[in-house]
Design an enzyme around this catalytic site. Structure first.
Site, PDB file in Angstrom:
ATOM      1  N   CYS A 194      14.595   9.323 -17.401  1.00 31.34           N
ATOM      2  CA  CYS A 194      13.480   8.378 -17.304  1.00 31.34           C
ATOM      3  C   CYS A 194      13.666   7.585 -16.019  1.00 31.34           C
ATOM      4  O   CYS A 194      14.207   8.103 -15.051  1.00 31.34           O
ATOM      5  CB  CYS A 194      13.424   7.479 -18.540  1.00 31.34           C
ATOM      6  N   HIS A 209      56.583  -7.714 -37.408  1.00 31.84           N
ATOM      7  CA  HIS A 209      57.449  -6.949 -38.313  1.00 31.84           C
ATOM      8  C   HIS A 209      56.748  -6.838 -39.661  1.00 31.84           C
ATOM      9  O   HIS A 209      56.596  -7.821 -40.385  1.00 31.84           O
ATOM     10  CB  HIS A 209      58.803  -7.656 -38.475  1.00 31.84           C
TER      11      HIS A 209
END
Length: 673
Positions: free
Chosen positions: A25, A595
């Site tokens: 386009c 952790h």
């Protein structure tokens, strides 16, 4: 290896064999792919000349190029690798792609998608001539404003002269015959013969149809200053209308024609379809359009226009703010076409439009944000963004086209939209208040809101003040606050440092320190929650080592979800095979350890799915791992996740957040270096 822009684009969308069809386009390459999952989006966006890429539903993909899209499209279609059966060709129309996608559409709103696609395909090919005609009338408006040529006079042929009346015909041809053009495009969109659709609409423009008003048995009545005429056709009353500039008529007519056309194809054998399908289409649809569709469509257009006109009159400030505030969300989705159709209907019916003025403030807010990006990128020496911004700004200010700005810049940097919306609001309020005091801003034609079409609007001074306000506010907000997040700035700084050549005789100590020096440009201020859940004090966790803060200060989080994300931006220094822990070092030297669980190293990775690797760079919020919490609990392990700043002692302060519920990404630790 691919070298040209065209070759690189083809390679990054999955290669020639992955391309079903290709069209373009005004600014975008539109791919229909066999498998959109093969697209390398990041590499695609990094190609020189590509402003961005947009995945769509199904296997459609758009690549934003800007003004050079036609030449890039030609380069792609001319590649030797694209000459095979799977290659795109000029014969594959944009309408073909859209129709194929509509055929695959699924879900409750498939009809809505089809509706907007239909509107888009009916108007998009006309953008060039609409833009060209708007510039022609802009020149006429300037000459009229300077009292050089009286274009707006009651008798233009006498006042302006034949030369300038001829000039008028250059732009009126587009708007007057617009219904025929729309009918042609709409027919292509629905995969029927476009010349039949255009011919049916053209019947309403023939001298014979126009002369019906003067027929002996035609009755005309003056209504609100206009003649309303009814002619007797085959003994039936037909309301006569002027169809110049009407867009709803061809849109509805073609939608009906498509059903008839497909029925006729089923009725007649192929060897006679060329004659009888057009014959019966014309024979049936011209009367239906004249008797029913034409008057009904004009009634719809007038009704919608009257409704918006009422809102503009009753609550002008709300109307003036609403239009620019919704457009930034409509345009990227292609949902702005219905409003464009109403603008054209207003011009045809009223002789002017009142939507384009407020809409212009959104466009200039958009261009202002782009100008702000240009300033910031120039200061930062980001040549890639600077070049993109220059092209986008030129397309906007001179052509009124917003897509290069939107897709090339604004949708890539999330900080821009809020600042641009402030500009939209300021522009809307300005045009609303001044319009309420001195008269609504009107446009005499459909115009792309650029610098060149300012004379189309009246009062021009109100429109000019409003768009300047929108432009300046958006630009200044972007300049003051930047368009990049701190993480994006740090990433750019790191890339610049990596690209810079090292001094030939630099000592090893200096070379080692360089990355840290670059990283300090953006300091780490907070650590985010890597998991969602209940935050507890680090001293309360069941792991004595973490609780003693021997590994640094931080927090514990009892997770309610197994998703683990990066709490800071940096490089992964620790990623054990068990996947239970992640150590990240930020660009300014902050070391953070996540952790997951207590003693979960004993699981040897069971229940952990890791998505990263050591030495990999991550940004805040990037996924690190997924943990099956039920598996961890079933094995007898505590799922409490510790988040600690390992080098707490080297920092000025590390302040954990108070206990409570936290969501993924919430700040849980404040840091002062």
């Amino acid at each position: 290896m691919a070298s040209t822009t065209a070759e690189q684009i083809v390679e990054k969308v999955g290669g020639p064999g992955n391309i079903t069809s290709l069209t373009h386009c005004a600014t975008r390459l539109r791919f229909e792919l066999k498998d959109a999952g093969l697209v390398d989006a990041k590499a695609l966006d990094a190609i020189q000349g590509v402003l961005g890429s947009v995945p769509q539903s199904g296997d459609r993909y758009q690549v934003i190029i800007g003004g050079a899209v036609a030449s890039v499209y030609a380069d792609i279609t001319n590649l030797p690798s694209m000459k095979g059966g799977a290659a795109p060709s000029a014969a594959v129309s944009d309408a073909d792609i859209k129709a194929a996608e509509r055929a695959k559409a699924r879900g409750k709103v498939a009809w809505l998608d089809a509706f907007f696609e239909y509107l888009s395909n009916a108007f998009r090919p006309l953008l060039g001539v609409l833009l060209g005609s708007s510039l022609i009338i802009a020149i006429a408006a300037v000459l009229d404003a300077l009292h050089l040529v009286p274009f707006q006079g009651a008798d233009r042929l006498t006042d302006a002269g034949a030369t300038w009346v001829f000039w008028d015909s250059m732009w009126r041809s587009v708007l007057y015959f617009l219904p025929i053009m729309v009918a042609y495009n709409a027919s292509k969109a629905l995969k029927i013969d476009p010349w039949i659709g255009a011919s049916i609409m053209a019947a309403m423009f023939t001298p014979e149809f126009l002369s019906l008003k003067d027929a002996a048995d035609t009755v005309c009545v003056e209504v609100l200053g206009n003649d309303q005429c009814v002619a007797k056709i085959f003994g039936l009353p037909m309301q006569l209308n002027g169809y110049g500039g009407q867009v709803f008529v061809p849109l509805i007519m073609v939608a009906v024609l498509a059903q008839l056309y497909k029925l006729l194809l089923k009725i007649f054998p192929e060897n006679v379809q060329m004659v009888f399908v057009p014959f019966f289409s014309l024979l049936i649809m011209v009367p239906i359009t004249g008797f029913l569709i034409g008057p009904f469509s004009i009634w719809i257009g007038n009704g919608l226009g009257a409704g918006l006109a009422w809102l503009n009159t009753a609550v002008p400030l709300l109307f003036a703010v609403l239009i620019p505030m919704i457009y930034p969300f409509l345009v990227p989705l292609g949902l702005h076409w219905p409003l464009n159709a109403l603008m054209l209907a207003n011009i045809s019916t009223l002789g002017y439009d009142f939507i384009q003025g407020p809409m212009g403030t959104w466009n200039f807010a958009c261009f202002g944000a782009t100008a702000g990006v240009l300033v910031v990128a120039s200061r930062a020496k980001d040549m890639e963004v600077r070049q993109t911004a220059i092209g986008a700004l030129a397309a906007g200010l001179l052509g009124g086209i917003s897509e290069p700005s939107l897709y090339g810049i604004h949708l890539r940097y999330k900080r821009i939209y809020p600042r641009m919306l402030v500009g939209c609001a300021v522009g809307g309020v300005t045009i609303g208040i001044l319009g309420w005091m001195f008269g609504t801003v009107k446009a005499s034609t459909f115009a792309f809101t650029s610098l060149l079409t300012i004379p189309v609007f009246s009062p021009m001074w109100i429109y000019s003040i409003a768009i300047v306000a929108a432009f300046v506010v958006s630009m200044m907000l972007v300049i003051i606050s930047d368009y990049r997040t701190p993480e994006q700035k740090a990433e750019f700084a790191a890339e610049q440092a990596a690209a810079a050549p090292a001094p030939a005789a630099a000592p090893a100590a200096v070379a080692t320190a360089a990355p840290a020096a670059v990283g300090t440009l953006v300091a780490t201020r907070t650590v985010s929650a890597p998991v969602a859940g209940e935050l507890v004090a680090l001293t309360d966790v069941a792991d004595k080592v973490f609780a003693s803060k021997a590994l640094g200060d931080g927090v514990g989080i009892v997770p309610t979800d197994g998703q683990v994300i990066a709490p800071v931006s940096g490089v992964l220094m620790t990623v054990p095979e068990s996947g239970h822990a992640f150590g990240i070092k930020t660009d300014d030297g902050v070391e953070v350890l996540v952790h997951v669980g207590i003693d979960t190293v004993q699981l040897e990775g069971k229940g952990f799915t890791v998505g990263v690797a050591k030495d990999q760079r991550v940004e805040v919020g990037d996924p690190l791992a997924t943990v099956d919490l039920d598996t961890v609990k079933a094995a007898g392990y505590d799922t409490t996740t510790m988040v600690v700043v390992i080098n707490t002692m080297t920092l000025k302060s590390v302040t954990p957040a108070a206990p409570g519920t936290v969501s993924l990404g919430d700040p849980v630790i404040d840091i002062e270096a």
